[in-house]
Design a protein around this motif. Structure first.
Motif, mmCIF file in Angstrom:
data_model
loop_
_atom_site.group_PDB
_atom_site.id
_atom_site.type_symbol
_atom_site.label_atom_id
_atom_site.label_comp_id
_atom_site.label_asym_id
_atom_site.label_seq_id
_atom_site.Cartn_x
_atom_site.Cartn_y
_atom_site.Cartn_z
ATOM 1 N N GLU A 1 0.837 -1.212 0.000
ATOM 2 C CA GLU A 1 0.000 0.000 0.000
ATOM 3 C C GLU A 1 0.871 1.260 0.000
ATOM 4 O O GLU A 1 0.607 2.217 -0.725
ATOM 5 C CB GLU A 1 -0.866 -0.041 1.261
ATOM 6 C CG GLU A 1 -2.021 0.933 1.262
ATOM 7 C CD GLU A 1 -2.714 0.982 2.621
ATOM 8 O OE1 GLU A 1 -2.270 0.296 3.560
ATOM 9 O OE2 GLU A 1 -3.688 1.737 2.722
ATOM 10 N N TYR A 2 1.929 1.211 0.800
ATOM 11 C CA TYR A 2 2.840 2.354 0.895
ATOM 12 C C TYR A 2 3.635 2.515 -0.397
ATOM 13 O O TYR A 2 3.829 3.622 -0.903
ATOM 14 C CB TYR A 2 3.762 2.158 2.104
ATOM 15 C CG TYR A 2 4.681 3.322 2.375
ATOM 16 C CD1 TYR A 2 4.296 4.625 2.060
ATOM 17 C CD2 TYR A 2 5.935 3.141 2.955
ATOM 18 C CE1 TYR A 2 5.128 5.697 2.298
ATOM 19 C CE2 TYR A 2 6.778 4.210 3.199
ATOM 20 C CZ TYR A 2 6.367 5.485 2.870
ATOM 21 O OH TYR A 2 7.199 6.552 3.096
ATOM 22 N N LEU A 3 4.070 1.364 -0.952
ATOM 23 C CA LEU A 3 4.830 1.408 -2.206
ATOM 24 C C LEU A 3 3.986 2.035 -3.314
ATOM 25 O O LEU A 3 4.455 2.878 -4.079
ATOM 26 C CB LEU A 3 5.267 -0.002 -2.611
ATOM 27 C CG LEU A 3 6.369 -0.652 -1.781
ATOM 28 C CD1 LEU A 3 6.565 -2.094 -2.202
ATOM 29 C CD2 LEU A 3 7.680 0.101 -1.915
ATOM 30 N N ASP A 4 2.707 1.618 -3.365
ATOM 31 C CA ASP A 4 1.801 2.160 -4.395
ATOM 32 C C ASP A 4 1.621 3.655 -4.221
ATOM 33 O O ASP A 4 1.587 4.416 -5.189
ATOM 34 C CB ASP A 4 0.429 1.471 -4.326
ATOM 35 C CG ASP A 4 0.509 0.008 -4.729
ATOM 36 O OD1 ASP A 4 1.523 -0.353 -5.360
ATOM 37 O OD2 ASP A 4 -0.425 -0.756 -4.406
ATOM 38 N N LYS B 1 -0.521 5.576 7.032
ATOM 39 C CA LYS B 1 0.297 6.225 8.056
ATOM 40 C C LYS B 1 -0.389 6.214 9.423
ATOM 41 O O LYS B 1 0.244 6.428 10.452
ATOM 42 C CB LYS B 1 0.547 7.680 7.650
ATOM 43 C CG LYS B 1 1.719 7.868 6.709
ATOM 44 C CD LYS B 1 2.995 8.070 7.503
ATOM 45 C CE LYS B 1 4.214 8.057 6.604
ATOM 46 N NZ LYS B 1 5.434 7.928 7.356
ATOM 47 N N ARG B 2 -1.712 6.036 9.418
ATOM 48 C CA ARG B 2 -2.502 6.198 10.624
ATOM 49 C C ARG B 2 -2.053 5.298 11.784
ATOM 50 O O ARG B 2 -1.802 5.780 12.880
ATOM 51 C CB ARG B 2 -3.987 5.951 10.305
ATOM 52 C CG ARG B 2 -4.849 7.100 10.644
ATOM 53 C CD ARG B 2 -6.167 7.102 9.959
ATOM 54 N NE ARG B 2 -6.262 8.301 9.151
ATOM 55 C CZ ARG B 2 -6.450 9.510 9.640
ATOM 56 N NH1 ARG B 2 -6.592 9.685 10.942
ATOM 57 N NH2 ARG B 2 -6.512 10.564 8.850
ATOM 58 N N SER B 3 -1.916 3.992 11.508
ATOM 59 C CA SER B 3 -1.597 3.096 12.629
ATOM 60 C C SER B 3 -0.167 3.346 13.121
ATOM 61 O O SER B 3 0.097 3.278 14.319
ATOM 62 C CB SER B 3 -1.830 1.639 12.254
ATOM 63 O OG SER B 3 -0.918 1.261 11.293
ATOM 64 N N THR C 1 -1.394 15.711 13.693
ATOM 65 C CA THR C 1 -1.098 14.998 12.429
ATOM 66 C C THR C 1 -2.240 14.037 12.104
ATOM 67 O O THR C 1 -2.705 13.974 10.959
ATOM 68 C CB THR C 1 0.223 14.202 12.542
ATOM 69 O OG1 THR C 1 1.203 15.011 13.163
ATOM 70 C CG2 THR C 1 0.714 13.747 11.187
ATOM 71 N N LEU C 2 -2.686 13.322 13.141
ATOM 72 C CA LEU C 2 -3.774 12.358 12.928
ATOM 73 C C LEU C 2 -5.078 13.050 12.534
ATOM 74 O O LEU C 2 -5.919 12.458 11.857
ATOM 75 C CB LEU C 2 -3.996 11.541 14.205
ATOM 76 C CG LEU C 2 -2.982 10.417 14.427
ATOM 77 C CD1 LEU C 2 -2.984 9.960 15.867
ATOM 78 C CD2 LEU C 2 -3.273 9.238 13.509
ATOM 79 N N ALA C 3 -5.211 14.324 12.918
ATOM 80 C CA ALA C 3 -6.443 15.062 12.594
ATOM 81 C C ALA C 3 -6.433 15.615 11.160
ATOM 82 O O ALA C 3 -7.452 16.107 10.677
ATOM 83 C CB ALA C 3 -6.632 16.198 13.591
ATOM 84 N N ASP D 1 -3.417 21.918 6.979
ATOM 85 C CA ASP D 1 -3.731 20.506 6.744
ATOM 86 C C ASP D 1 -2.531 19.721 6.193
ATOM 87 O O ASP D 1 -2.691 18.654 5.638
ATOM 88 C CB ASP D 1 -4.932 20.387 5.798
ATOM 89 C CG ASP D 1 -5.499 18.977 5.816
ATOM 90 O OD1 ASP D 1 -5.717 18.450 6.925
ATOM 91 O OD2 ASP D 1 -5.673 18.387 4.739
ATOM 92 N N ASN D 2 -1.335 20.266 6.359
ATOM 93 C CA ASN D 2 -0.162 19.584 5.831
ATOM 94 C C ASN D 2 0.400 18.618 6.893
ATOM 95 O O ASN D 2 1.070 19.025 7.830
ATOM 96 C CB ASN D 2 0.898 20.623 5.444
ATOM 97 C CG ASN D 2 2.039 20.030 4.691
ATOM 98 O OD1 ASN D 2 2.486 18.925 4.985
ATOM 99 N ND2 ASN D 2 2.527 20.738 3.707
ATOM 100 N N TRP D 3 0.105 17.338 6.729
ATOM 101 C CA TRP D 3 0.502 16.357 7.752
ATOM 102 C C TRP D 3 2.010 16.220 7.880
ATOM 103 O O TRP D 3 2.524 15.940 8.948
ATOM 104 C CB TRP D 3 -0.145 14.995 7.494
ATOM 105 C CG TRP D 3 0.311 14.283 6.250
ATOM 106 C CD1 TRP D 3 -0.200 14.430 4.999
ATOM 107 C CD2 TRP D 3 1.370 13.324 6.132
ATOM 108 N NE1 TRP D 3 0.458 13.628 4.115
ATOM 109 C CE2 TRP D 3 1.428 12.927 4.774
ATOM 110 C CE3 TRP D 3 2.262 12.755 7.024
ATOM 111 C CZ2 TRP D 3 2.343 12.005 4.297
ATOM 112 C CZ3 TRP D 3 3.188 11.825 6.555
ATOM 113 C CH2 TRP D 3 3.223 11.457 5.210
ATOM 114 N N ARG D 4 2.727 16.468 6.792
ATOM 115 C CA ARG D 4 4.185 16.312 6.847
ATOM 116 C C ARG D 4 4.809 17.346 7.796
ATOM 117 O O ARG D 4 5.785 17.061 8.481
ATOM 118 C CB ARG D 4 4.783 16.471 5.453
ATOM 119 C CG ARG D 4 4.484 15.295 4.539
ATOM 120 C CD ARG D 4 5.166 15.506 3.202
ATOM 121 N NE ARG D 4 4.633 14.674 2.164
ATOM 122 C CZ ARG D 4 5.048 13.437 1.899
ATOM 123 N NH1 ARG D 4 5.974 12.891 2.621
ATOM 124 N NH2 ARG D 4 4.514 12.739 0.903
#
Lengths: 313, 300
Positions: free
Chosen positions: A170-173, B195-197, B185-187, B154-157
């Motif tokens: 998923e990350y690679l895609d 990336k969430r988990s 970041t999660l918001a 809204d820039n999560w990075r």
């Protein structure tokens, strides 16, 4: 006898707008400009592209989006050169056209024939735009080729890096999609389209100025000044529309109103920056921009004809 | 005389045409700003700092090109260790391209890492000066990122860069602040799902470093454990083991060791690593004892 009379009547009924006649003048203008060796610029552009394509980010830090940043730098170098070339060329070439025709006496030959002056002006403008357009197309092809191969190489490297680190599919895609969005896209082509639109307006402005100016230098200087003013038009319009009556002096108000009405708003054409950053450009926005460009070009061309129609040489 | 009358006619026509296109242009401009297709106006004074040539090019609509050129210039300042000029350069760059994450991220990194380390390791500076300069540049880096977040909410990075900065054990960690940035970041709507988990795990690690929020950490850790096997990472499992011990979680609700760890050998090596890499506020209840028990156990 009757045939001769009919032929004469046909000649006299020469309409103001003849596509074939305009095309002849446009192709002549195109050839005239090609002979000025403007295409040598493309060699410089190709060199610039080659250097930019081998460029690697100078810092040692490996951020998540360094692949995208390399592509952004490649695009900003290329599109910066494209924008600069097209605007400068549109102004200089258009400013040169009428004085050069006068100097070569070509103008007298053309205007002594039943060629409406509007057709002459439009032919000249289209000739310049043909050259700007074909140069942009060649640069676009070169950029697209380099960008495509660079994007492929960066995606391959990123996928190898991901596989070595055990990234999920998923990350690679997603990484593939993110890098591809900075590569060759329709949004990038829309940005190049905006560069052409800007050049189109500047050429028509230069044409209008050259119809009443007596010197090429004057035309170029005034056109460049208008180009810069055009980037402040949005601020003037906001000042007028958003700050009405908010302690603004009458003189300032009139000045901002005048500027926003008379000069084109070039900020709108800065979707070039958005294209470089890989943002999505909606078709609706691009169409509205195209409509505005044709509107501007049309009005400046008609005004150019207005001053040129009874000009004596 | 004729030319003046012509110019007047031209101006009148342009004014009439201008009035007709005004609303159209205004609406188009608004739509473009809404879709973030055009940059907001440059900050006051940026043109002066840019110098005449760059300002002219930037005003001519090539802000990305000027920003790229200034980015190279900033690298030269980095090479020369001229942190003041580097900071100025990135202020200009981000004013030209406020929506480009990379410039905010790299500018902040130069300040909170490179400049801070430079002063910290400077031989000629007295210890108190080293410390204050390090703190100053760390703060500057953080403020730079916060400005980036203000301009790109809204820039999560950028949010994650702030979270990483405040959770970095080699810098000046402030775990409550790091947790706040991870939650921001999660918001973010722009945050990709995958990336969430991972971010929730990072939030868990940071909460577990705040003694008064460890109960919250235990709840989050337990939820993450049951949520997916992808979360069964050594650090999370060891933290969860220690937190369960700290709160004396009853057997009924406790995740047993045989479920937490795949086998005794890995339990031992993971707990040992965890113990060796612990910080002052890492939850460690029962870890040392468990390592010893495992080492003396006949089955080990």
């Amino acid at each position: 006898m009757q045939q001769e009379i009919r032929k004469e009547t046909k000649m006299r009924k020469n309409g103001i707008f003849s596509p074939s006649r305009i095309l002849v003048i446009a192709s002549h203008t195109f050839t005239q400009l090609v002979r000025m060796k403007v295409f040598y610029f493309l060699a410089v552009f190709a060199m610039l592209m080659l250097v930019a394509s081998y460029f690697e980010m100078p810092w040692s830090r490996t951020t998540e989006d360094s692949a995208e940043q390399e592509l952004i730098i490649l695009k900003s170098t290329a599109m910066g050169a494209m924008a600069m070339f097209s605007v400068l060329f549109a102004i200089a070439a258009t400013a040169l056209l009428i004085p050069k025709d006068l100097e070569d006496r070509t103008l007298y030959t053309i205007l002594s024939k039943p060629v409406p002056r509007f057709d002459y002006l439009l032919g000249k403008l289209i000739g310049v735009l043909l050259l700007v357009g074909s140069s942009l197309l060649l640069m676009d092809i070169l950029l697209s080729f380099i960008l495509h191969s660079r994007t492929d190489a960066l995606i391959t490297a990123e996928m190898e890096r991901g596989a070595a680190r055990g990234w999920q599919q998923e990350y690679l895609d997603l990484r593939k999609e993110e890098i591809s969005q900075q590569g060759l896209t329709w949004d990038l082509q829309a940005g190049i389209g905006a560069i052409f639109f800007k050049a189109m307006i500047m050429a028509s402005i230069a044409l209008l100025i050259s119809t009443f100016s007596s010197s090429t230098l004057f035309t170029i200087v005034i056109a460049v000044v208008i180009y810069f003013i055009g980037h402040f038009t949005a601020d003037a319009r906001n000042y007028w529309l958003q700050n009405q009556g908010a302690g603004v002096s009458t003189q300032v108000k009139l000045l901002s109103q005048g500027a926003s009405l008379i000069f084109p708003d070039f900020q709108l054409y800065n979707i070039i920056d958005a294209a470089i950053e890989g943002k999505k450009i909606a078709a609706n926005i691009f169409q509205r921009l195209a409509l505005l460009t044709f509107f501007y070009t049309g009005i400046y061309s008609v005004l150019a004809w207005f001053t040129f129609r009874k000009k004596e040489f | 005389m004729r030319i003046f009358s012509q110019i007047i006619v031209i101006l009148v026509v342009l004014l009439a045409f201008g009035a007709a296109k005004l609303r159209f242009e205004d609406q188009l401009g608004r739509d473009m700003v809404e879709q973030k297709l055009i940059q907001p106006p440059m900050k006051e004074g940026t043109s002066l700092k840019l110098g005449q040539t760059s300002a002219a090019v930037a005003l001519g609509g090539l802000r990305s090109l000027v920003a790229a050129v200034w980015n190279f210039r900033a690298f030269l300042h980095f090479d020369e260790l001229d942190w003041i000029k580097l900071e100025e350069s990135y202020e200009i760059i981000t004013s030209l391209q406020p929506q480009t994450t990379h410039y905010w991220d790299t500018g902040a990194w130069h300040l909170h890492t490179n400049a801070a380390v430079y002063y910290n390791e400077h031989q000629d500076l007295p210890p108190f000066r080293k410390k204050s300069m390090r703190q100053l540049y760390h703060k500057k880096g953080s403020e730079f990122l916060e400005e980036g977040v203000r301009q790109n909410p809204d820039n999560w990075r950028l949010h994650i860069a702030l979270a990483r900065l405040w959770s970095d054990r080699h810098k000046m960690p402030d775990y409550p602040r790091a947790v706040k940035h991870y939650q921001n970041t999660l918001a973010c709507e722009s945050l990709p799902k995958y990336k969430r988990s991972q971010l929730r795990r990072f939030t868990f690690y940071n909460i577990s470093h705040i003694p008064e929020r460890r109960e919250e950490a235990l709840a989050l850790g337990t939820a993450l454990f049951y949520e997916s096997a992808d979360n069964h990472l050594p650090n999370l499992l060891c933290s969860l083991f220690a937190l369960q011990n700290e709160f004396n979680t009853p057997m009924l609700t406790r995740i047993p060791d045989n479920k937490l760890f795949p086998d005794k050998t890995r339990q031992h090596s993971w707990l040992k690593n965890y113990w060796e890499r612990r910080l002052d506020n890492t939850p460690t209840a029962g870890v040392e004892a468990k390592i010893k028990t495992l080492e003396y156990s006949p089955a080990f």
